[in-house]
Design a protein around this motif. Structure first.
Motif, PDB file in Angstrom:
ATOM      1  N   ILE A  26       0.856  -1.180   0.000  1.00 33.18           N
ATOM      2  CA  ILE A  26       0.000   0.000   0.000  1.00 33.18           C
ATOM      3  C   ILE A  26       0.899   1.239   0.000  1.00 33.18           C
ATOM      4  N   PRO A  27       0.775   2.110  -1.007  1.00 33.29           N
ATOM      5  CA  PRO A  27       1.629   3.312  -1.052  1.00 33.29           C
ATOM      6  C   PRO A  27       1.357   4.234   0.132  1.00 33.29           C
ATOM      7  N   GLU A  28       2.407   4.733   0.718  1.00 35.63           N
ATOM      8  CA  GLU A  28       2.294   5.613   1.882  1.00 35.63           C
ATOM      9  C   GLU A  28       1.805   6.994   1.460  1.00 35.63           C
ATOM     10  N   GLY A  29       0.905   7.559   2.254  1.00 32.82           N
ATOM     11  CA  GLY A  29       0.436   8.913   2.013  1.00 32.82           C
ATOM     12  C   GLY A  29      -0.488   9.069   0.818  1.00 32.82           C
ATOM     13  N   LYS A  30      -1.017   7.960   0.306  1.00 33.34           N
ATOM     14  CA  LYS A  30      -1.892   7.984  -0.858  1.00 33.34           C
ATOM     15  C   LYS A  30      -3.257   7.392  -0.501  1.00 33.34           C
ATOM     16  N   ILE A  31      -4.228   7.576  -1.407  1.00 32.58           N
ATOM     17  CA  ILE A  31      -5.525   6.924  -1.286  1.00 32.58           C
ATOM     18  C   ILE A  31      -5.519   5.694  -2.183  1.00 32.58           C
ATOM     19  N   SER A  32      -5.713   4.528  -1.575  1.00 33.93           N
ATOM     20  CA  SER A  32      -5.816   3.275  -2.326  1.00 33.93           C
ATOM     21  C   SER A  32      -7.241   2.756  -2.216  1.00 33.93           C
ATOM     22  N   MET A 152     -14.483   9.724  14.688  1.00 35.50           N
ATOM     23  CA  MET A 152     -13.954   8.822  15.710  1.00 35.50           C
ATOM     24  C   MET A 152     -12.624   8.203  15.262  1.00 35.50           C
ATOM     25  N   THR A 153     -12.550   7.785  13.991  1.00 38.37           N
ATOM     26  CA  THR A 153     -11.300   7.196  13.503  1.00 38.37           C
ATOM     27  C   THR A 153     -10.190   8.241  13.460  1.00 38.37           C
ATOM     28  N   LEU A 154     -10.555   9.499  13.138  1.00 38.54           N
ATOM     29  CA  LEU A 154      -9.543  10.560  13.119  1.00 38.54           C
ATOM     30  C   LEU A 154      -9.011  10.845  14.514  1.00 38.54           C
ATOM     31  N   VAL A 178     -18.684  12.527   1.748  1.00 37.18           N
ATOM     32  CA  VAL A 178     -17.773  11.683   2.526  1.00 37.18           C
ATOM     33  C   VAL A 178     -16.441  11.516   1.796  1.00 37.18           C
ATOM     34  N   LEU A 179     -16.486  11.260   0.495  1.00 34.71           N
ATOM     35  CA  LEU A 179     -15.247  11.059  -0.262  1.00 34.71           C
ATOM     36  C   LEU A 179     -14.439  12.350  -0.373  1.00 34.71           C
ATOM     37  N   ASP A 180     -15.122  13.482  -0.515  1.00 38.13           N
ATOM     38  CA  ASP A 180     -14.413  14.769  -0.510  1.00 38.13           C
ATOM     39  C   ASP A 180     -13.686  14.969   0.821  1.00 38.13           C
ATOM     40  N   LEU A 181     -14.352  14.608   1.912  1.00 38.35           N
ATOM     41  CA  LEU A 181     -13.743  14.741   3.242  1.00 38.35           C
ATOM     42  C   LEU A 181     -12.479  13.897   3.337  1.00 38.35           C
ATOM     43  N   LEU A 182     -12.557  12.652   2.896  1.00 45.13           N
ATOM     44  CA  LEU A 182     -11.389  11.766   2.971  1.00 45.13           C
ATOM     45  C   LEU A 182     -10.270  12.267   2.060  1.00 45.13           C
ATOM     46  N   PHE A 183     -10.630  12.780   0.893  1.00 40.04           N
ATOM     47  CA  PHE A 183      -9.627  13.327  -0.026  1.00 40.04           C
ATOM     48  C   PHE A 183      -8.917  14.528   0.601  1.00 40.04           C
ATOM     49  N   GLU A 184      -9.688  15.404   1.235  1.00 37.87           N
ATOM     50  CA  GLU A 184      -9.101  16.580   1.872  1.00 37.87           C
ATOM     51  C   GLU A 184      -8.174  16.190   3.027  1.00 37.87           C
ATOM     52  N   LEU A 185      -8.558  15.154   3.777  1.00 38.55           N
ATOM     53  CA  LEU A 185      -7.706  14.680   4.870  1.00 38.55           C
ATOM     54  C   LEU A 185      -6.392  14.131   4.335  1.00 38.55           C
ATOM     55  N   ASN A 186      -6.485  13.421   3.227  1.00 37.04           N
ATOM     56  CA  ASN A 186      -5.273  12.892   2.617  1.00 37.04           C
ATOM     57  C   ASN A 186      -4.372  14.021   2.119  1.00 37.04           C
ATOM     58  N   GLN A 187      -4.988  15.020   1.479  1.00 35.83           N
ATOM     59  CA  GLN A 187      -4.208  16.108   0.912  1.00 35.83           C
ATOM     60  C   GLN A 187      -3.577  16.988   1.989  1.00 35.83           C
ATOM     61  N   SER A 188      -4.330  17.279   3.047  1.00 32.04           N
ATOM     62  CA  SER A 188      -3.850  18.217   4.060  1.00 32.04           C
ATOM     63  C   SER A 188      -2.946  17.565   5.101  1.00 32.04           C
ATOM     64  N   GLU A 189      -3.184  16.272   5.391  1.00 30.53           N
ATOM     65  CA  GLU A 189      -2.446  15.613   6.470  1.00 30.53           C
ATOM     66  C   GLU A 189      -1.621  14.425   5.994  1.00 30.53           C
ATOM     67  N   ARG A 190      -1.707  14.115   4.686  1.00 31.62           N
ATOM     68  CA  ARG A 190      -0.931  13.021   4.072  1.00 31.62           C
ATOM     69  C   ARG A 190      -1.191  11.672   4.735  1.00 31.62           C
ATOM     70  N   ARG A 191      -2.400  11.498   5.220  1.00 33.21           N
ATOM     71  CA  ARG A 191      -2.730  10.203   5.817  1.00 33.21           C
ATOM     72  C   ARG A 191      -2.895   9.161   4.717  1.00 33.21           C
ATOM     73  N   THR A 192      -2.452   7.936   5.002  1.00 27.45           N
ATOM     74  CA  THR A 192      -2.641   6.824   4.088  1.00 27.45           C
ATOM     75  C   THR A 192      -4.066   6.313   4.279  1.00 27.45           C
ATOM     76  N   ILE A 193      -4.851   6.306   3.206  1.00 28.54           N
ATOM     77  CA  ILE A 193      -6.246   5.886   3.279  1.00 28.54           C
ATOM     78  C   ILE A 193      -6.462   4.707   2.338  1.00 28.54           C
ATOM     79  N   VAL A 194      -7.069   3.650   2.861  1.00 27.13           N
ATOM     80  CA  VAL A 194      -7.381   2.462   2.072  1.00 27.13           C
ATOM     81  C   VAL A 194      -8.874   2.203   2.187  1.00 27.13           C
TER      82      VAL A 194
END
Length: 273
Positions: A26-32, A152-154, A178-194
């Motif tokens: 799983i690539p780090e800091g990306k949305i998979s 809660m997960t955040l 919901v998907l926009d929220l997850l995309f923004e979290l990935n972009q702003s905080e570089r969280r790895t999302i699967v």
């Protein structure tokens, strides 16, 4: 360096193997996003990577360590998972739910701290749930409820978040929300999302990395524009389709072949203009 890997993973359910000797990075800091037909094992694979399902053999590596050898609290400080269709006890408020995300950090010696409060308030703010903090979870709309669970997960404050079909049962407006929220979290905080998603077009729009699953194996993995084509859709979903660039985002857009045009009307490509 990836934060999450499957190494020669064999998973079974009901006696039959679902995956055998599976290797996946799983690539780090990306949305998979995991895609595939119903019953192909997407959710099973996601659950195994969160240590919710014990493999028959092989291992899941989280930040360089075998996840099976880590304690539950150690895993929960590094990885959060939101299962499909979670339910909360009746009368539980959003604030009480989000506070549950800080459980991994609590002990007899370590009680509620300023850091816990900061993480909870930040999670509420990031998901737009601050104004709804005192509302009960069961009184919320579907989209609001899903945002509460994501909050809660955040609050766990992990670098990696796994979500099993986070848009299920939501209308199109709330799916995009919901998907926009997850995309923004990935972009702003570089969280790895699967994530596991059913909608191939939404998967292509939001994913940096798609994992297409077929016949107990990874059929293809990579950027949507590199791997999504008519052949993959037919092999993975048993569906003939036409792939065009999304007119707004440029990502692959899947148009299924079928009998959807109104009776007596020619398909669009056959209409003379």
């Amino acid at each position: 360096m990836s934060t999450l890997k499957a190494n020669k993973l064999t998973l079974s359910y009901g006696g039959a193997n679902i995956f055998e000797d599976l290797n996946l990075t799983i690539p780090e800091g990306k949305i998979s996003v995991f895609i595939g037909s119903n019953g192909c094992g997407k959710s099973t694979l996601l659950r195994s990577m969160a240590r919710l399902l014990k493999p028959q053999s092989g291992s899941v590596i989280l930040n360089g360590a075998d996840i099976a050898r880590l304690s539950t609290k150690e895993v929960a400080k590094q990885l959060a998972i939101l299962p499909q269709g979670p339910t909360a006890p009746e009368g539980l408020t959003v604030l009480q739910l989000v506070k549950q995300g800080r459980y991994p950090y609590q002990s007899w010696l370590q009680q509620w701290s300023k850091e816990d409060e900061r993480c909870v308030q930040q999670a509420l703010h990031a998901t737009g749930m601050t104004e709804l903090a005192e509302r009960t979870v069961d009184s919320l709309s579907g989209g609001q409820r899903q945002r509460a669970w994501i909050a809660m997960t955040l609050a766990q404050d992990t670098d990696t978040i796994l979500l099993d079909e986070p848009t299920t049962y939501l209308d199109l407006t709330h799916q995009i929300e919901v998907l926009d929220l997850l995309f923004e979290l990935n972009q702003s905080e570089r969280r790895t999302i699967v994530m596991v998603l059913h909608d191939i077009n939404l998967a292509c729009r939001y994913a940096h990395n798609i994992v297409a699953i077929r016949n107990q194996a990874v059929y293809a993995q990579g950027q949507p524009e590199h791997i999504i084509n008519a052949e993959l859709i037919e092999k993975v979903f048993h569906l003939k389709s036409h792939i065009i660039p999304d007119p707004i985002y440029g990502t692959p857009l899947c148009i299924p072949h079928g009998k959807g045009h109104r009776a007596g009307e020619a398909p669009l490509e056959a209409v003379a203009l």
